[in-house]
Enzyme design. Structure first.
Site, PDB file in Angstrom:
ATOM      1  N   HIS A  33       0.753  -1.322   0.155  1.00 32.02           N
ATOM      2  CA  HIS A  33       0.041   0.001   0.013  1.00 32.02           C
ATOM      3  C   HIS A  33       1.032   1.181   0.050  1.00 32.02           C
ATOM      4  O   HIS A  33       2.131   1.198  -0.171  1.00 32.02           O
ATOM      5  CB  HIS A  33      -1.099  -0.086   1.289  1.00 32.02           C
ATOM      6  CG  HIS A  33      -0.411   0.059   2.672  1.00 32.02           C
ATOM      7  ND1 HIS A  33       0.286   1.182   3.014  1.00 32.02           N
ATOM      8  CD2 HIS A  33      -0.576  -0.989   3.487  1.00 32.02           C
ATOM      9  CE1 HIS A  33       0.509   0.842   4.246  1.00 32.02           C
ATOM     10  NE2 HIS A  33       0.298  -0.521   4.574  1.00 32.02           N
ATOM     11  N   HIS A  40       3.968   1.820   2.218  1.00 35.04           N
ATOM     12  CA  HIS A  40       5.376   1.160   2.047  1.00 35.04           C
ATOM     13  C   HIS A  40       5.886   1.901   0.850  1.00 35.04           C
ATOM     14  O   HIS A  40       7.269   2.060   0.980  1.00 35.04           O
ATOM     15  CB  HIS A  40       4.965  -0.466   1.528  1.00 35.04           C
ATOM     16  CG  HIS A  40       4.040  -1.134   2.595  1.00 35.04           C
ATOM     17  ND1 HIS A  40       2.828  -1.766   1.831  1.00 35.04           N
ATOM     18  CD2 HIS A  40       4.461  -1.535   3.708  1.00 35.04           C
ATOM     19  CE1 HIS A  40       2.643  -2.700   2.972  1.00 35.04           C
ATOM     20  NE2 HIS A  40       3.394  -2.295   3.805  1.00 35.04           N
ATOM     21  N   CYS A  84       2.203 -10.568  19.853  1.00 33.86           N
ATOM     22  CA  CYS A  84       1.194 -10.390  18.620  1.00 33.86           C
ATOM     23  C   CYS A  84       1.861 -11.155  17.623  1.00 33.86           C
ATOM     24  O   CYS A  84       3.159 -10.678  16.948  1.00 33.86           O
ATOM     25  CB  CYS A  84       1.234  -8.710  18.509  1.00 33.86           C
ATOM     26  SG  CYS A  84       0.510  -8.535  16.866  1.00 33.86           S
ATOM     27  N   CYS A 141       2.811  -8.517  14.451  1.00 36.32           N
ATOM     28  CA  CYS A 141       3.976  -7.625  14.859  1.00 36.32           C
ATOM     29  C   CYS A 141       5.191  -8.588  14.864  1.00 36.32           C
ATOM     30  O   CYS A 141       6.540  -8.221  14.813  1.00 36.32           O
ATOM     31  CB  CYS A 141       4.014  -6.845  16.119  1.00 36.32           C
ATOM     32  SG  CYS A 141       3.009  -5.350  16.363  1.00 36.32           S
ATOM     33  N   CYS A 174      -3.078  -5.847  20.931  1.00 37.90           N
ATOM     34  CA  CYS A 174      -2.070  -5.254  20.317  1.00 37.90           C
ATOM     35  C   CYS A 174      -2.521  -3.819  20.160  1.00 37.90           C
ATOM     36  O   CYS A 174      -3.242  -3.337  19.554  1.00 37.90           O
ATOM     37  CB  CYS A 174      -1.421  -5.775  19.001  1.00 37.90           C
ATOM     38  SG  CYS A 174      -0.316  -4.732  18.212  1.00 37.90           S
ATOM     39  N   HIS A 189      -2.043  -3.185  15.908  1.00 45.25           N
ATOM     40  CA  HIS A 189      -2.856  -4.085  15.033  1.00 45.25           C
ATOM     41  C   HIS A 189      -4.245  -4.290  15.716  1.00 45.25           C
ATOM     42  O   HIS A 189      -5.200  -4.812  15.023  1.00 45.25           O
ATOM     43  CB  HIS A 189      -2.234  -5.276  14.918  1.00 45.25           C
ATOM     44  CG  HIS A 189      -0.847  -5.219  14.008  1.00 45.25           C
ATOM     45  ND1 HIS A 189       0.326  -5.313  14.578  1.00 45.25           N
ATOM     46  CD2 HIS A 189      -0.821  -4.806  12.698  1.00 45.25           C
ATOM     47  CE1 HIS A 189       1.016  -5.112  13.594  1.00 45.25           C
ATOM     48  NE2 HIS A 189       0.254  -4.892  12.498  1.00 45.25           N
ATOM     49  N   LYS A 213      -3.603   5.287  11.023  1.00 42.38           N
ATOM     50  CA  LYS A 213      -2.300   4.793  10.529  1.00 42.38           C
ATOM     51  C   LYS A 213      -2.854   3.994   9.093  1.00 42.38           C
ATOM     52  O   LYS A 213      -3.984   3.109   9.476  1.00 42.38           O
ATOM     53  CB  LYS A 213      -1.633   3.887  11.106  1.00 42.38           C
ATOM     54  CG  LYS A 213      -0.472   3.405  10.422  1.00 42.38           C
ATOM     55  CD  LYS A 213       0.466   2.130  11.087  1.00 42.38           C
ATOM     56  CE  LYS A 213       1.553   1.585  10.130  1.00 42.38           C
ATOM     57  NZ  LYS A 213       2.012   0.126  10.869  1.00 42.38           N
ATOM     58  N   LYS A 257      -3.021  -2.472   6.362  1.00 38.65           N
ATOM     59  CA  LYS A 257      -4.097  -3.404   5.559  1.00 38.65           C
ATOM     60  C   LYS A 257      -4.997  -3.961   6.903  1.00 38.65           C
ATOM     61  O   LYS A 257      -6.178  -4.088   6.535  1.00 38.65           O
ATOM     62  CB  LYS A 257      -3.186  -4.602   5.195  1.00 38.65           C
ATOM     63  CG  LYS A 257      -3.779  -5.906   4.949  1.00 38.65           C
ATOM     64  CD  LYS A 257      -4.727  -5.586   3.404  1.00 38.65           C
ATOM     65  CE  LYS A 257      -5.531  -6.843   2.993  1.00 38.65           C
ATOM     66  NZ  LYS A 257      -6.396  -6.606   1.896  1.00 38.65           N
TER      67      LYS A 257
END
Ligand code: MSP
Length: 512
Positions: A17, A20, A125, A128, A143, A146, A308, A311
């Site tokens: 995405h 990155h 997690c 992570c 987490c 996430h 943030k 995905k």
């Protein structure tokens, strides 16, 4: 002089995405700037394919982790290429050369006495691939990154004696206050160290998707140690038949997002010291691209909640779509103009369209068009061979040095702001001189010469400096000005003589 710049290597659990692409384009801008200085540059990016994140994603998709990597790594590579990133090597942690080198380096860490057998238990997690300390656990045992439940894990592992590096790390940060920038991030890392370092698990016994521990084949290395080492292993095989390690290690600059500062600011230098290698010269930690949360997009007051881009939060922007619509150069410009590099900031399709129209099309594109068409119309397509207007000299005085200083500190947005002020100054200059009026008066012919020559020269200098941000656009414009040289040496107002012939240029940023 060499310049080695790296990006994190990206998890292949899903398609790339915009977040990155963001880090890789930032590295590309810096790499290209250093090339303009005539330095030898090595720029590394790639994918992180081992460990739990890959295993779990592959399971969900009903394929093997290797298939997952083979499917997604090329999509990452292609996204970076489409975004104009000119990396020297794209590493995949499944490369056999990387795997062999990881085993070799960690064997050395073991032989150096920094590894012991122990039992691990803690909250973990899987996204992570990280055990969480108490301070890192969010409400409801989730987490904080996430927002998924943490898992209690216990196993016999090999441990890396991180605690032994407490003092060496403190010294590293003391002696090199710019080891991590911006300063707030260095403080974060220092606070973590000051809290007391605990040893960390170096291997996993429950999964087999990773690099086998050479002294205990029942375990694989914990994915983060395997992944971090990419920055060093790549140098040993990126160029067939050559080992570039001595030429480029320690890296000059490692770019990371603020989510992975613990790994890069603490584990990484400690691991390098344990292996007898030097820490990198510096890390730059950037912020997050934010976009509206997929669910509960509005808070009680009706304002949109920004999160943030990721995905797992379902709020990603597809880089391929944006590039199709606006072009890679516009994307690169937008990302670093819109979000101050180092801080968080929102991005959106509407924001793209606005900056594209107002800044790229109306300010820069229009300046280029006007300049070239007036030279065509009033001077038969030749830049007048006369002195530049001293009135613009103060605007360009020291500009290349200033931009260079900022980019040396990875201040990508501030450097772009400096350049954009000059683009705006040149547009004001056009209005002040009104060349279309000068052209009606034969007595003003010299003034018109000076004006056109100065516009062309100012535009050339700004464009040379903009080259790292928008390479193909800059190349096209410099070619149209008949001045293809894009090295930093020539980025001085008045450095090039007039007299060259211009050529036709299609609109750089056509109306959408
Ligand atoms: N695989 C690890 C890194 C190992 S490096 C030895 C990892 N991968 S990741 O795919 O989750 O994210 C890596 C990086 O992508 C982040 O550190 C950051 O540089 C970039 N970004 C991912 N999402 C982002 C945003 N929403 N905004 C800005 N950058 C983002 O962590």
């Amino acid at each position: 002089m060499g310049f080695y710049v790296t990006t994190p290597i990206y998890y292949v659990n899903a398609a790339p995405h915009l977040g990155h692409v963001y880090t890789t384009v930032a590295a590309d801008i810096l790499a290209r700037h250093h090339k303009q200085r005539g330095e030898e540059v090595f720029f590394l990016t790639g994918t992180d394919e081992h460990g739990e994140p890959a295993v779990q994603a592959a399971e969900r998709q009903g394929i093997t982790p290797r298939e997952l990597g083979d499917r997604n790594a090329p999509r990452f590579k292609e996204a970076m290429e489409e975004a104009g990133a000119e990396f020297d090597f794209f590493i995949r942690t499944t490369d056999p050369e990387h795997e062999a080198k990881v085993a070799e380096i960690l064997q050395r860490v073991y032989e150096n006495g920094h590894v012991y057998a122990g039992k691990y238990e803690g909250w973990y997690c899987p996204r992570c691939a990280d055990f969480k300390t108490d301070a890192e656990i969010a409400e409801g045992n989730t987490c904080p990154i996430h927002h998924i439940p943490l898992e209690w894990q216990e196993e016999d592992n090999w441990f890396f004696r991180l605690s032994a590096f407490q003092e060496p790390l403190e010294t590293l940060y003391e002696e090199n206050p710019d080891f991590v920038r911006p300063r707030v991030r260095a403080n974060e890392a220092k606070a973590f160290i000051a809290g007391g370092l605990q040893d960390v698990s170096l291997s996993r016994s429950k999964i087999s998707w990773g690099v086998t521990v050479p002294w205990d084949p029942s375990q694989v290395f914990y994915v983060w140690f395997d992944a971090l080492l990419n920055y060093v292993t790549a140098l040993s095989y990126a160029r067939p038949g050559e080992d570039l390690t001595d030429d480029f290690w320690p890296a000059n600059l490692q770019l990371i997002g603020k989510d992975i500062i613990k790994f890069h600011g603490i584990y990484w230098p400690a691991l390098l010291m344990a292996a007898g290698l030097e820490p990198p010269q510096g890390l730059f930690v950037h912020g997050f691209l934010l976009s509206p949360a997929a669910e509960d997009s509005e808070d009680a007051e009706g304002a949109t909640t920004l999160e943030k881009m990721s995905k797992s939060r379902g709020n990603v922007i597809d880089p391929f779509e944006v590039i199709d619509q606006f072009g890679a150069d516009a994307l690169r410009f937008y990302l670093f103009r819109e979000v101050s590099f180092g801080q968080d900031g929102p991005v959106s399709a509407a924001g793209f369209a606005t900056r594209y129209e107002t800044e790229l099309a109306n300010e820069y594109g229009n300046l280029a068009n006007r300049t070239l068409s007036m030279i065509g119309r009033y001077r038969d397509g030749t830049i007048p061979d006369t002195d530049v207007d001293p009135v613009l000299a103060p605007d360009f005085e020291g500009l290349a040095e200033r931009v260079g200083e900022l980019l040396a500190k990875a201040e990508i947005t501030t450097a772009l702001d400096e350049l954009w002020q000059r683009v705006r100054r040149l547009n004001r200059y056009v209005e002040e001189r009104a060349p279309w009026q000068l052209a009606r008066d034969d007595d003003k012919s010299e003034e018109l010469d000076t004006t056109l020559r100065s516009l062309a020269e100012g535009l050339r200098v700004a464009t040379v400096l903009l080259h790292p941000y928008m390479p193909p656009t800059a190349q096209k414009l410099l070619a149209a000005l008949g001045q293809r040289d894009d090295t930093l040496d020539c980025a001085t107002y008045g450095a090039r003589a007039g007299g060259s012939a211009i050529s036709k240029l299609d609109p750089l940023f056509p109306k959408l």
